[in-house]
Design a protein around this motif. Structure first.
Motif, mmCIF file in Angstrom:
data_model
loop_
_atom_site.group_PDB
_atom_site.id
_atom_site.type_symbol
_atom_site.label_atom_id
_atom_site.label_comp_id
_atom_site.label_asym_id
_atom_site.label_seq_id
_atom_site.Cartn_x
_atom_site.Cartn_y
_atom_site.Cartn_z
ATOM 1 N N PRO A 72 0.808 -1.222 0.000
ATOM 2 C CA PRO A 72 0.000 0.000 0.000
ATOM 3 C C PRO A 72 0.842 1.273 0.000
ATOM 4 C CG PRO A 72 -0.940 -1.603 1.494
ATOM 5 C CD PRO A 72 0.359 -2.176 1.037
ATOM 6 N N ARG A 75 2.049 1.892 -3.447
ATOM 7 C CA ARG A 75 0.961 2.364 -4.315
ATOM 8 C C ARG A 75 0.690 3.840 -4.062
ATOM 9 N NH1 ARG A 75 -1.829 -2.783 -3.269
ATOM 10 N NH2 ARG A 75 -3.220 -1.740 -1.795
ATOM 11 N N ARG A 76 0.620 4.221 -2.776
ATOM 12 C CA ARG A 76 0.357 5.633 -2.467
ATOM 13 C C ARG A 76 1.478 6.519 -2.993
ATOM 14 N NH1 ARG A 76 -1.737 3.400 2.392
ATOM 15 N NH2 ARG A 76 0.232 3.746 3.508
ATOM 16 N N HIS A 79 1.015 6.973 -6.726
ATOM 17 C CA HIS A 79 -0.075 7.909 -7.022
ATOM 18 C C HIS A 79 0.347 9.354 -6.761
ATOM 19 C CE1 HIS A 79 -3.172 5.163 -8.164
ATOM 20 N NE2 HIS A 79 -3.063 4.444 -7.040
ATOM 21 N N HIS A 98 -5.417 10.977 -8.612
ATOM 22 C CA HIS A 98 -4.264 10.299 -8.013
ATOM 23 C C HIS A 98 -4.040 10.748 -6.573
ATOM 24 C CE1 HIS A 98 -3.160 7.948 -11.431
ATOM 25 N NE2 HIS A 98 -3.211 9.009 -12.220
ATOM 26 N N ARG A 99 -4.366 11.991 -6.264
ATOM 27 C CA ARG A 99 -4.275 12.408 -4.855
ATOM 28 C C ARG A 99 -5.315 11.660 -4.023
ATOM 29 N NH1 ARG A 99 -0.555 16.088 -4.290
ATOM 30 N NH2 ARG A 99 -0.141 17.617 -5.937
ATOM 31 N N ALA A 102 -4.223 8.236 -3.298
ATOM 32 C CA ALA A 102 -3.150 8.196 -2.292
ATOM 33 C C ALA A 102 -3.662 8.529 -0.897
ATOM 34 C CB ALA A 102 -2.046 9.177 -2.680
#
Length: 654
Positions: A72, A75-76, A79, A98-99, A102
């Motif tokens: 995770p 991934r954040r 993003h 994308h924010r 995230a």
């Protein structure tokens, strides 16, 4: 950073549009550069499976597995890199998306910002659907989540992704929400069914939506329910719903009122109102508004305006990437070109419409495209092609309640019968369609098929049925819904007056004069061919040859090869020979009646069945068939069938 990291970045970008290859290569490169990666890393990623398209967009097979296998935190971080790379662009949706991806869940502020951005100009419909889906996930309140999921479903529908739209509606249905949101969900569900599903179900869903009053869309729900009634062939229900003046938009309200008026006793005022609506809608940029105006033009009898508006709707739909409107615009264009007698153009638009309807999952539109192709094939193709398209249309129409598509398909089959001399069969097909009453043909198509029915009924000896149809057609023609109707009416009257030479000649002459004023090669050729046939039987071959040659040239010009073959046979019966051999080979030696009998026998009909089809006695069929065998040098019905097949399908011999 490894190539796997670049793949993760691409997978994250892919999350912005989970149903298609929407990765912006430039966005990924900027994010990769910010992470300290160069072009070499992207090259390594391509070797690992990343694909770059000719438009610069990227595709990552198995992207979800890569994305979901990552931590995770990774991934954040990906993003955030993509969000920073998208900052400052004209569209804020990608950055906010994308924010949001995230952000921890739920995050009201991020969700509100993303939902607001999705409603601004700029994003595509697919991007709006994705943004609203993620905005829903960020909301804490069930009602807000439901509202955003329904809005996302509507955008997915508009983007031509019905399966995704239905999935989003199913998710929204699990949440508690207000009647207004339930109304919006019912509206979207009804609009989906209107294009791909039983239209009776679509109407029920749309009427429910109208009762629940979705915000600013109650009128849209009622007009869509009226459209469902139109597809079902329910004229009374259509007039009631279209004429209910509740639409929020003035244009939608005026359209509904005008259409309802044009279809009842207020037809003159209704047609005038429709023409005003068509003129005002010509500058509209919205595909749906242009399609509505095109439908109005067809009802008002302005086929050229309908074709023009169909072209504008198609251009607007393509410019907006509006998936569902593209096949609908092609349907309007194909039908308009068919009504105008431009059959090659009608086929081109309908064939393109078939592909577009399949891509966007709109089987109801697909049925109409097949019906139009069946009508075109009834002019220039063999009976198998007509039956294939008509069968495809009827299969969908029977399951989804599409009375208009079913009526068009039956008309195509009847016209193919008529072209091949099977008048009794054509009359049997068309009789139920053109008579008034419930469970008959579609109210917007019935009168268009009457001229074919009258020709078939007269040839089959059903003069009473033909006269009843002409009586109703006379009233319809006077209302001016079709420029060809006056000429067709005079032709029908001529056929019914065959026993009165003076009256028949006058009506045929009048019909040709009407055709000269209204245009349309095919209808003029039909009248000239029937006039020539009548003159030949009246033992006036010289005048018959002039008209038959004229009809032959016109049929060839508009690509109606099946009807050209019929006319060539009539021309030979006058003692003249057309400039080409048609029908081919030894079949050219036969008279028109012998050729019709040969076709019927080749299709497997018995002498008694042939007699019934052609309205002659079995003894007459037997007499002609013996002559056919002698002239062609065949000894059995099987040999005759083979000869007919080889003559009419020469490519099959190679």
């Amino acid at each position: 950073m490894s190539a796997r990291r670049v793949l993760l970045l691409t997978a994250a970008a892919y999350e912005s549009d989970p149903e298609g290859p929407r990765v912006d290569g430039g966005l990924v490169l900027r994010a990769a550069a910010a992470a300290g990666l160069g072009a070499q890393a992207l090259d390594a990623a391509e070797r690992a499976g990343l694909e770059r398209g000719p438009d610069g967009r990227l595709r990552l097979p198995g992207r979800r597995a890569v994305y979901e296998a990552a931590r995770p935190a990774h991934r954040r971080a990906a993003h955030l890199l993509l969000a920073e790379a998208a900052a400052g662009e004209r569209r804020r949706t990608a950055e906010l998306l994308h924010r949001a991806l995230a952000a921890p869940y739920p995050d009201r502020a991020a969700g509100d910002a993303l939902a607001a951005a999705a409603r601004l100009p700029g994003p595509t419909r697919g991007e709006r659907a994705t943004a609203l889906t993620h905005a829903a996930a960020l909301a804490a309140e069930p009602g807000v989540r439901a509202e955003r999921l329904v809005a996302a479903a509507d955008q997915a529908r508009l983007a031509g992704r019905p399966h995704r739209a239905r999935d989003l509606l199913a998710r929204a249905a699990l949440l508690t929400c207000q009647d207004e949101v339930r109304g919006s969900a019912a509206l979207v569900r009804g609009l989906l069914a209107l294009r791909d599903g039983p239209v009776a179900d679509a109407r029920a869903s749309l009427l429910l939506a109208a009762r629940l009053r979705p915000r600013g869309r109650t009128g849209e729900a009622r007009l869509a329910a009226a459209e469902a009634a139109w597809a079902l062939g329910d004229a009374e229900a259509y007039r009631g719903m279209a004429g209910e003046p509740r639409a929020e938009a003035v244009t939608a309200r005026s359209y509904g009122l005008a259409m309802a008026a044009a279809l009842d006793e207020r037809y003159a005022a209704g047609r005038a109102a429709l023409r005003r609506f068509v003129a005002e809608a010509a500058d509209a940029g919205d595909p749906d508004a242009l399609l509505r105006a095109g439908a109005a033009a067809l009802v008002a009898g302005d086929v050229e305006a309908a074709c023009r508006l169909g072209s504008l709707a198609l251009a607007a739909a393509r410019a907006l990437d509006a998936g569902p409107e593209v096949p609908r615009a092609l349907e309007l264009l194909a039908y308009g070109e068919l009504r105008a007698g431009r059959h090659a153009r009608a086929r081109a638009h309908a064939e393109e419409g078939l592909r577009a309807a399949r891509l966007t999952g709109q089987r109801n539109v697909l049925a109409h495209q097949h019906a139009i192709l069946a009508l075109v094939a009834s002019l220039d193709s063999d009976a198998v092609t007509v039956a294939r398209h008509a069968g495809a249309a009827q299969d969908i129409a029977a399951r989804h309640g599409l009375v208009q598509a079913a009526t068009l398909a039956q008309w195509a089959l009847a016209r193919a019968d008529l072209a091949r001399g099977r008048a009794a069969e054509a009359a049997a097909r068309l009789g139920p369609l053109v008579r008034p009453g419930p469970r008959r043909g579609h109210f917007a198509v019935r009168m268009l098929a009457v001229p074919c029915f009258v020709e078939a009924a007269v040839a089959a000896g059903d003069l009473a049925g033909a006269r009843a149809a002409v009586a109703e057609f006379t009233v319809w023609a006077e209302r001016g819904y079709d420029r060809q109707a006056e000429g067709q009416l005079a032709r029908c009257q001529a056929l019914l007056a065959a026993g009165d030479p003076v009256r028949a000649e006058a009506r045929f002459t009048e019909a040709l004069a009407w055709h000269e004023r209204s245009g349309g090669d095919f209808e003029r050729a039909r009248t000239a061919e029937l006039h020539g046939e009548w003159l030949r039987r009246a033992r006036r071959p010289a005048r018959a040859r002039i008209l038959l040659r004229d009809a032959l040239v016109a049929f060839e010009r508009c690509g109606a090869t099946v009807w050209a073959a019929r006319t060539a046979a009539e021309l030979r019966a006058t003692g003249d020979a057309p400039g080409h051999e048609e029908p081919p080979g030894r079949l050219a030696e036969l008279t028109p009646q012998q050729l019709r009998i040969a076709h019927c026998v080749a299709e497997g009909a018995t002498n008694r069945e042939v007699a019934s089809r052609l309205s002659v006695s079995p003894r007459t069929v037997d007499h002609h068939l013996r002559n056919v065998f002698a002239q062609l040098g065949v000894r059995s019905r099987v040999e005759l069938a083979r000869l007919v097949d080889r003559a009419e399908h020469p490519a099959a011999r190679s």
